[in-house]
Scaffold this motif. Structure first.
Motif, PDB file in Angstrom:
ATOM      1  N   LYS A 246       0.821  -1.220   0.000  1.00 22.35           N
ATOM      2  CA  LYS A 246       0.000   0.000   0.000  1.00 22.35           C
ATOM      3  C   LYS A 246       0.852   1.267   0.000  1.00 22.35           C
ATOM      4  O   LYS A 246       0.592   2.213   0.749  1.00 22.35           O
ATOM      5  CB  LYS A 246      -0.974  -0.004   1.176  1.00 22.35           C
ATOM      6  N   GLN A 247       1.869   1.286  -0.847  1.00 23.71           N
ATOM      7  CA  GLN A 247       2.785   2.422  -0.934  1.00 23.71           C
ATOM      8  C   GLN A 247       2.769   3.065  -2.317  1.00 23.71           C
ATOM      9  O   GLN A 247       3.795   3.514  -2.814  1.00 23.71           O
ATOM     10  CB  GLN A 247       4.219   1.982  -0.590  1.00 23.71           C
ATOM     11  N   ILE A 248       1.583   3.099  -2.963  1.00 25.24           N
ATOM     12  CA  ILE A 248       1.488   3.747  -4.274  1.00 25.24           C
ATOM     13  C   ILE A 248       0.425   4.832  -4.245  1.00 25.24           C
ATOM     14  O   ILE A 248      -0.478   4.815  -3.413  1.00 25.24           O
ATOM     15  CB  ILE A 248       1.166   2.755  -5.421  1.00 25.24           C
ATOM     16  N   ARG A 249       0.571   5.755  -5.154  1.00 28.05           N
ATOM     17  CA  ARG A 249      -0.456   6.767  -5.423  1.00 28.05           C
ATOM     18  C   ARG A 249      -0.911   6.522  -6.849  1.00 28.05           C
ATOM     19  O   ARG A 249      -0.093   6.455  -7.760  1.00 28.05           O
ATOM     20  CB  ARG A 249       0.109   8.186  -5.294  1.00 28.05           C
ATOM     21  N   ARG A 250      -2.206   6.383  -7.051  1.00 28.82           N
ATOM     22  CA  ARG A 250      -2.729   5.977  -8.355  1.00 28.82           C
ATOM     23  C   ARG A 250      -3.663   7.042  -8.908  1.00 28.82           C
ATOM     24  O   ARG A 250      -4.533   7.531  -8.203  1.00 28.82           O
ATOM     25  CB  ARG A 250      -3.497   4.669  -8.174  1.00 28.82           C
ATOM     26  N   GLY A 251      -3.453   7.422 -10.160  1.00 25.36           N
ATOM     27  CA  GLY A 251      -4.340   8.373 -10.829  1.00 25.36           C
ATOM     28  C   GLY A 251      -3.780   9.788 -10.836  1.00 25.36           C
ATOM     29  O   GLY A 251      -3.007  10.172  -9.965  1.00 25.36           O
ATOM     30  N   VAL A 252      -4.210  10.564 -11.824  1.00 27.27           N
ATOM     31  CA  VAL A 252      -3.690  11.914 -12.027  1.00 27.27           C
ATOM     32  C   VAL A 252      -3.968  12.802 -10.815  1.00 27.27           C
ATOM     33  O   VAL A 252      -3.064  13.471 -10.312  1.00 27.27           O
ATOM     34  CB  VAL A 252      -4.309  12.554 -13.292  1.00 27.27           C
ATOM     35  N   LYS A 253      -5.195  12.790 -10.338  1.00 26.68           N
ATOM     36  CA  LYS A 253      -5.590  13.682  -9.248  1.00 26.68           C
ATOM     37  C   LYS A 253      -4.794  13.412  -7.971  1.00 26.68           C
ATOM     38  O   LYS A 253      -4.269  14.330  -7.338  1.00 26.68           O
ATOM     39  CB  LYS A 253      -7.088  13.505  -8.989  1.00 26.68           C
ATOM     40  N   GLU A 254      -4.674  12.142  -7.611  1.00 26.98           N
ATOM     41  CA  GLU A 254      -3.973  11.768  -6.386  1.00 26.98           C
ATOM     42  C   GLU A 254      -2.471  12.044  -6.487  1.00 26.98           C
ATOM     43  O   GLU A 254      -1.868  12.590  -5.564  1.00 26.98           O
ATOM     44  CB  GLU A 254      -4.222  10.284  -6.089  1.00 26.98           C
ATOM     45  N   VAL A 255      -1.870  11.668  -7.620  1.00 31.44           N
ATOM     46  CA  VAL A 255      -0.426  11.884  -7.809  1.00 31.44           C
ATOM     47  C   VAL A 255      -0.109  13.377  -7.796  1.00 31.44           C
ATOM     48  O   VAL A 255       0.836  13.815  -7.140  1.00 31.44           O
ATOM     49  CB  VAL A 255       0.065  11.219  -9.118  1.00 31.44           C
ATOM     50  N   GLN A 256      -0.926  14.169  -8.483  1.00 30.64           N
ATOM     51  CA  GLN A 256      -0.705  15.616  -8.532  1.00 30.64           C
ATOM     52  C   GLN A 256      -0.796  16.227  -7.133  1.00 30.64           C
ATOM     53  O   GLN A 256       0.039  17.055  -6.758  1.00 30.64           O
ATOM     54  CB  GLN A 256      -1.743  16.260  -9.445  1.00 30.64           C
ATOM     55  N   LYS A 257      -1.768  15.796  -6.364  1.00 28.87           N
ATOM     56  CA  LYS A 257      -1.957  16.327  -5.004  1.00 28.87           C
ATOM     57  C   LYS A 257      -0.727  16.050  -4.140  1.00 28.87           C
ATOM     58  O   LYS A 257      -0.236  16.932  -3.438  1.00 28.87           O
ATOM     59  CB  LYS A 257      -3.198  15.677  -4.381  1.00 28.87           C
ATOM     60  N   PHE A 258      -0.196  14.820  -4.222  1.00 28.16           N
ATOM     61  CA  PHE A 258       0.934  14.471  -3.360  1.00 28.16           C
ATOM     62  C   PHE A 258       2.270  14.997  -3.876  1.00 28.16           C
ATOM     63  O   PHE A 258       3.192  15.187  -3.097  1.00 28.16           O
ATOM     64  CB  PHE A 258       0.955  12.965  -3.097  1.00 28.16           C
ATOM     65  N   ILE A 259       2.374  15.258  -5.180  1.00 34.89           N
ATOM     66  CA  ILE A 259       3.570  15.940  -5.699  1.00 34.89           C
ATOM     67  C   ILE A 259       3.589  17.361  -5.138  1.00 34.89           C
ATOM     68  O   ILE A 259       4.614  17.860  -4.687  1.00 34.89           O
ATOM     69  CB  ILE A 259       3.601  15.948  -7.247  1.00 34.89           C
ATOM     70  N   ASN A 260       2.420  18.013  -5.147  1.00 35.19           N
ATOM     71  CA  ASN A 260       2.321  19.375  -4.604  1.00 35.19           C
ATOM     72  C   ASN A 260       2.618  19.422  -3.109  1.00 35.19           C
ATOM     73  O   ASN A 260       3.154  20.406  -2.611  1.00 35.19           O
ATOM     74  CB  ASN A 260       0.937  19.968  -4.870  1.00 35.19           C
ATOM     75  N   LYS A 261       2.271  18.353  -2.393  1.00 34.84           N
ATOM     76  CA  LYS A 261       2.530  18.306  -0.953  1.00 34.84           C
ATOM     77  C   LYS A 261       3.990  17.995  -0.639  1.00 34.84           C
ATOM     78  O   LYS A 261       4.399  18.034   0.512  1.00 34.84           O
ATOM     79  CB  LYS A 261       1.631  17.259  -0.288  1.00 34.84           C
ATOM     80  N   GLY A 262       4.771  17.600  -1.651  1.00 35.96           N
ATOM     81  CA  GLY A 262       6.193  17.368  -1.444  1.00 35.96           C
ATOM     82  C   GLY A 262       6.581  15.911  -1.244  1.00 35.96           C
ATOM     83  O   GLY A 262       7.699  15.625  -0.839  1.00 35.96           O
ATOM     84  N   GLU A 263       5.678  14.983  -1.535  1.00 34.39           N
ATOM     85  CA  GLU A 263       6.009  13.566  -1.392  1.00 34.39           C
ATOM     86  C   GLU A 263       6.978  13.147  -2.502  1.00 34.39           C
ATOM     87  O   GLU A 263       6.916  13.665  -3.607  1.00 34.39           O
ATOM     88  CB  GLU A 263       4.716  12.738  -1.498  1.00 34.39           C
ATOM     89  N   THR A 264       7.877  12.217  -2.196  1.00 32.08           N
ATOM     90  CA  THR A 264       8.866  11.795  -3.181  1.00 32.08           C
ATOM     91  C   THR A 264       8.616  10.353  -3.614  1.00 32.08           C
ATOM     92  O   THR A 264       7.937   9.597  -2.929  1.00 32.08           O
ATOM     93  CB  THR A 264      10.298  11.889  -2.619  1.00 32.08           C
ATOM     94  N   GLY A 265       9.210   9.993  -4.736  1.00 28.56           N
ATOM     95  CA  GLY A 265       9.094   8.641  -5.266  1.00 28.56           C
ATOM     96  C   GLY A 265       9.342   8.642  -6.761  1.00 28.56           C
ATOM     97  O   GLY A 265       9.708   9.662  -7.345  1.00 28.56           O
ATOM     98  N   ILE A 266       9.135   7.485  -7.375  1.00 28.94           N
ATOM     99  CA  ILE A 266       9.269   7.363  -8.824  1.00 28.94           C
ATOM    100  C   ILE A 266       7.874   7.493  -9.426  1.00 28.94           C
ATOM    101  O   ILE A 266       6.949   6.816  -8.995  1.00 28.94           O
ATOM    102  CB  ILE A 266       9.852   5.997  -9.220  1.00 28.94           C
ATOM    103  N   VAL A 267       7.734   8.343 -10.437  1.00 29.12           N
ATOM    104  CA  VAL A 267       6.454   8.501 -11.114  1.00 29.12           C
ATOM    105  C   VAL A 267       6.507   7.721 -12.418  1.00 29.12           C
ATOM    106  O   VAL A 267       7.434   7.882 -13.209  1.00 29.12           O
ATOM    107  CB  VAL A 267       6.133   9.989 -11.378  1.00 29.12           C
ATOM    108  N   VAL A 268       5.521   6.850 -12.615  1.00 27.14           N
ATOM    109  CA  VAL A 268       5.453   6.018 -13.819  1.00 27.14           C
ATOM    110  C   VAL A 268       4.209   6.423 -14.604  1.00 27.14           C
ATOM    111  O   VAL A 268       3.091   6.348 -14.098  1.00 27.14           O
ATOM    112  CB  VAL A 268       5.374   4.512 -13.453  1.00 27.14           C
TER     113      VAL A 268
END
Length: 150
Positions: free
Chosen positions: A55-77
């Motif tokens: 359970k360590q993924i962010r799925r979908g445009v809306k969710e990924v965009q929100k957490f990129i803005n919040k400063g979360e890090t990871g690999i975006v695919v």
């Protein structure tokens, strides 16, 4: 009268609808750069699968965009065959602004199924975690070594 069960042929059992990497490349959109190789795509799918299990993924445009803005890090695919492009064309720029590694894989159907979903997914963020650290680090190294688009 009883029904007679048909025996499955070898093609039906393995899912004969699976497309090869070359066939998938025919459907990618013009902004799909840097595109992961066949080998890297498989590694990314495996890493997504492990991350989804933990359970360590962010799925979908809306969710990924929100957490990129919040400063979360990871690999975006990203999925390279997403149309219309306008759905997610702003996300690679956001990743570059925050120095986040990203890569495109050729199929949104494969990306969605590797995340344990029956629906196609156009973007997934894999967060780092101790459970799959080795696979994550390997993917991170290869994705960062991909040439960035101009």
């Amino acid at each position: 009268m009883t029904k007679v069960k048909k025996e499955k042929t070898g093609e039906e059992e393995t899912g004969g609808t699976e497309k090869s990497y070359q066939e998938l490349l025919a459907n990618i959109n013009p902004i799909a750069n840097p595109l992961a190789s066949r080998k890297l795509s498989k590694k990314l799918y495996k890493c997504v699968k492990k991350a989804a299990k933990a359970k360590q993924i962010r799925r979908g445009v809306k969710e990924v965009q929100k957490f990129i803005n919040k400063g979360e890090t990871g690999i975006v695919v990203f999925a390279g065959d997403t149309l219309p492009i306008e759905v997610y064309c702003h996300l690679p720029i956001m990743c570059e602004d925050r120095n986040m590694p990203y890569a495109y894989v050729p199929s949104k159907v494969d990306l969605g199924s590797s995340a344990g979903s029956k629906r196609p997914t156009c973007v997934i963020m894999i967060k780092p975690h101790d459970e799959y650290k080795e696979a994550y680090d390997e993917c991170l190294e290869e994705v960062t070594s991909l040439p960035k688009p101009i």
